[in-house]
Enzyme design. Structure first.
Site, PDB file in Angstrom:
ATOM      1  CD  GLN B  95      35.993 -44.140  24.633  1.00 33.74           C
ATOM      2  OE1 GLN B  95      35.419 -45.076  24.064  1.00 33.74           O
ATOM      3  NE2 GLN B  95      36.079 -42.937  24.095  1.00 33.74           N
ATOM      4  N   GLY B  96      37.057 -44.590  29.613  1.00 33.37           N
ATOM      5  CA  GLY B  96      36.242 -44.018  30.684  1.00 33.37           C
ATOM      6  C   GLY B  96      35.786 -42.618  30.348  1.00 33.37           C
ATOM      7  CB  SER B  98      29.663 -42.389  28.327  1.00 35.24           C
ATOM      8  OG  SER B  98      29.839 -42.096  26.978  1.00 35.24           O
ATOM      9  CD  GLU B 213      36.099 -42.263  17.193  1.00 32.24           C
ATOM     10  OE1 GLU B 213      35.027 -41.692  16.953  1.00 32.24           O
ATOM     11  OE2 GLU B 213      36.250 -43.103  18.090  1.00 32.24           O
ATOM     12  CB  SER B 345      23.642 -40.029  18.887  1.00 33.81           C
ATOM     13  OG  SER B 345      23.332 -38.643  18.822  1.00 33.81           O
ATOM     14  CG  ASN B 346      23.674 -42.077  13.224  1.00 33.60           C
ATOM     15  OD1 ASN B 346      24.802 -42.182  13.707  1.00 33.60           O
ATOM     16  ND2 ASN B 346      23.200 -42.924  12.325  1.00 33.60           N
ATOM     17  CD  GLU B 347      19.433 -38.964  16.190  1.00 30.37           C
ATOM     18  OE1 GLU B 347      20.173 -39.627  16.954  1.00 30.37           O
ATOM     19  OE2 GLU B 347      18.831 -39.477  15.226  1.00 30.37           O
TER      20      GLU B 347
END
Lengths: 382, 360
Positions: B95-96, B98, B213, B345-347
């Site tokens: 997966q490209g 980030s 997802e 992220s969880n944030e």
């Protein structure tokens, strides 16, 4: 396992929501209702009876409707959304549930019919000073003289014990075990002292001094297991009621964050506050899932499974309810500390529900005794 | 897998090919491309059972990410060329997405693709490419128009990782493992046919991919299995005072609390997958990633504490007198700190809950 309501259940929810909302949509109405004894609206109680709500859990031959746990849970959620003070949980689910579980056919028809009609309020006198949560009685003792029974000892706190027209009392039996008795509150040897609780509810000290009592069901029979199961069902229904109250608390909090201004902007400008509200939502959804599941487990009916599901739901309701309640007050700030604003009283009521039949740590203790006996939990097994 | 050991590339490929031969590697894909058209609920149960049995789940980059994307957005040639090999893990996808300066803020990515004749010429750097060292092909988000709003100038290219100018550099993680990589592109030429979907339509594809997802974001089945194993290990591990670790009321209480939260999560996952109508996820789905990763991490932390002094011995080999599970407990715990960072992220999850659900 189906987490959605069918059309009839939706209709019941809407009907109860309409009735309860009319009485208590404005928090000031609730505040007025709990000011004077008996701590709830007798008219509203009569309306609930008229709608058939007070007879929901009981069999048709006993004067009830024969509805299932999902329907009773719906009623409890709706009462919880406005923290309506009418004693559905204490009088119908708990005390009525005991009569339904342990009474003779004649007792069931007589007592439950009157309860469902709103003519007779029941209370369960069970807790005893110096003892914790459990299904047995110790300090109130029953003695028999031929066919006539009498009780001696003190029960406290008894929810709605001062207003009750008939008491269901647990007592230690002469031959061991715990029995259930019906006691007329105006009988000789019964004294009652009622008081208000911090959430606007009512409780009482009820003392028995050789008071005449009628065995509920077969005389002298140990019914500890029946008491335990009715308590478990009540735990789950208290969880439904708490769930309704938590939903209102989250809604009140997010509404407040969107409208209250400080530093010239609304509070939802501040991410620190929004993230805490997001965590409240997480607690609420997890609680919703466990409460809905435990309600379905009751419908399946196995007492051991009901006991486990009740403990698990209560544990989550305790943890989630404290989290949502404490954060609701904090995110509101000072306004939530005042008696005239609703949020503080909702938190008080959640605290009372949490301590009605065993708080989170109590449930952890119960569940810990069995934790070594199984591998992984499987909710579909239950 | 059950013992918590790392799997080799060959083991992962073997597992997926075994499942694929039985028609169980990509059951949620459309039937015409080798799937069974399963619902979210069916797929959820399938995934839970795989995790419970300790079967390596099909490689997410293939089965959950690029496969459905090609099936939905790809050309007939792309479908014919890639989908069978993707299902069978004959191609290992990376997966490209980030980049060093585009993490949670993915749309800020700066890797560029410029048209030159029939090719795209790609330059830039991708970061955190998980298992990129095994990758054959990489689906890559690139900037194809620098002059528009940042989301509007992104496209997706399928890039052969053996292309000249493409370099994979492994990055060692805090647990000592090599799991993520930097992928560098230096004038890498990519045929124009390898564009997926519309030119400058990459952001739509990225959202489609991430939106898929909602099943599997909370690893309930595997966390349950590890927690059950933790209990077994606590039961058979001496406390040095004549009892076992499971005799300790604090250990029992901790396990009870974790089991209960995991049960609540599992039931929430069922509510979400059973009632996601027409591709619209149930509002509670955002809770799954948040709570699921927290519990995954909490169980790994429990394992370290159960291991006690033996948890230090991560470098010991088979000659060690200490149990293997205890020796690998801390690297696992450290490795899993990633779970609350990746996949949004969880944030970011809290942001989604507060904005889209609570309207804050």
């Amino acid at each position: 396992m189906d987490f959605t309501y069918d059309d009839e259940q939706e209709a019941l929810r809407d009907a109860v929501r309409g009735l309860v909302g009319k009485a208590y949509h404005d928090y000031e109405q609730r505040r007025q209702a709990v000011k004077e004894d008996p701590g709830f609206s007798e008219q509203q109680w009569a309306r609930l009876a008229e709608m058939g709500v007070l007879g929901l859990p009981f069999a048709e031959e006993d004067g009830g409707v024969g509805a299932g746990p999902t329907e009773i849970g719906i009623v409890c959620q709706e009462l919880g959304r406005t923290i309506a003070p009418e004693p559905f949980l204490a009088s119908v689910v708990l005390a009525g549930g005991l009569v339904s579980a342990a009474g003779t056919p004649e007792q069931r028809a007589e007592v439950l019919g009157a309860l469902a009609a709103g003519e007779r309020l029941l209370a369960f006198a069970h807790d005893e000073p110096g003892r914790r949560w459990g299904a047995s009685a110790e300090q109130v003792t029953a003695s028999a003289d031929g066919d006539s029974w009498s009780l001696t000892g003190v029960k406290e706190p008894v929810p709605h014990g001062a207003r009750a027209d008939l008491l269901v009392v647990s007592a230690a039996l002469p031959e061991g075990g715990t029995g259930l008795f019906l006691v007329q509150p105006d009988a000789d040897g019964v004294t009652r002292e009622g008081y208000a609780t911090y959430d606007g509810g009512r409780a009482a000290k009820v003392a028995f001094d050789g008071a005449a009592a009628t065995p509920l069901g077969e005389a002298g029979l140990d019914v500890t297991a029946s008491i335990a199961t009715v308590q478990d069902i009540t735990r789950v229904m208290a969880g439904n009621q708490a769930l309704g109250a938590m939903q209102t608390l989250l809604k009140a909090t997010t509404d407040y964050l969107k409208t209250r201004k400080q530093f010239g902007v609304t509070l939802n400008t501040f991410q620190a506050l929004n993230f805490r509200a997001a965590d409240m939502y997480t607690s609420l959804e997890l609680t919703h899932s466990l409460v809905a599941w435990a309600t379905m487990v009751i419908a399946a009916g196995d007492p051991d499974e009901v006991a486990e599901a009740a403990a698990r739901a209560s544990l989550q309701v305790s943890r989630g309810g404290r989290h949502v309640g404490q954060e609701a007050i904090q995110l509101h700030g000072g306004i939530a500390m005042t008696a005239e604003y609703s949020v503080g009283m909702f938190v008080a009521h959640l605290t009372a529900l949490d301590h009605l039949l065993g708080d989170g740590n109590h449930q952890v203790r119960v569940l810990s005794t069995k934790v070594a006996d199984y591998d992984a939990l499987d909710p579909l097994d239950v | 897998m059950i013992e918590g050991r790392e799997l080799t590339k060959e083991q992962i490929v073997e597992a997926q090919q075994t499942l694929n031969a039985a028609g169980l590697a990509v059951p949620h894909w459309p039937e015409e491309y080798g799937g069974r058209g399963w619902t979210d609920l069916q797929r959820h149960i399938w995934l839970e059972e795989l995790q419970r049995a300790g079967v390596p789940t099909p490689l997410a980059f293939n089965a959950s990410m690029i496969g459905p994307v090609i099936a939905h957005f790809g050309t007939e040639e792309q479908k014919k060329e890639f989908l069978p090999k993707t299902a069978n893990l004959d191609i290992w996808w990376s997966q490209g997405f980030s980049e060093p300066d585009a993490g949670s803020d993915l749309a800020s990515l700066r890797t560029t693709a410029v048209k030159d004749g029939d090719d795209w010429v790609v330059n830039g750097q991708k970061a955190w490419t998980t298992l990129g060292q095994f990758g054959d092909w990489i689906f890559t988000l690139v900037r194809t128009d620098p002059d528009v709003k940042k989301q509007a100038g992104i496209s997706m290219l399928l890039i052969d990782m053996t292309s000249p100018g493409l370099e994979v550099r492994p990055v060692q993680l805090i647990d000592g493992s090599y799991e993520v990589n930097e992928v560098w592109f230096d004038d890498v030429r990519v045929p124009a046919d390898n564009l997926v979907g519309e030119l400058n339509g990459g952001w739509t594809i990225a959202k489609f991919l991430l939106g898929n997802e909602r099943v599997g974001v909370a690893p309930v089945g595997s966390t349950k299995r590890i927690l059950a194993r933790a209990k077994d290990l606590a039961k058979e591990t001496s406390d040095g005072e004549g009892g076992t670790l499971l005799d300790d009321p604090l250990v029992r209480a901790r396990i009870v609390e974790l089991e209960n939260e995991l049960l609540a999560l599992e039931l929430t996952a069922l509510r979400v997958v059973a009632h996601s109508a027409d591709g619209e996820p149930h509002p509670a789905s955002s809770v799954l990633k948040l709570k699921g990763t927290e519990l995954q991490q909490a169980v790994s932390e429990l394992m370290v504490d159960l291991a006690g002094p033996a948890s230090v011995a991560s470098g010991a080999g088979d000659a060690s007198d200490l149990a293997e599970w205890a020796r690998i407990s801390t690297p696992t715990y450290l490795n899993l700190r990633k779970a609350s960072i990746y996949g949004g992220s969880n944030e970011i999850q809290r942001q989604i809950i507060s904005r889209t659900i609570l309207g804050l």
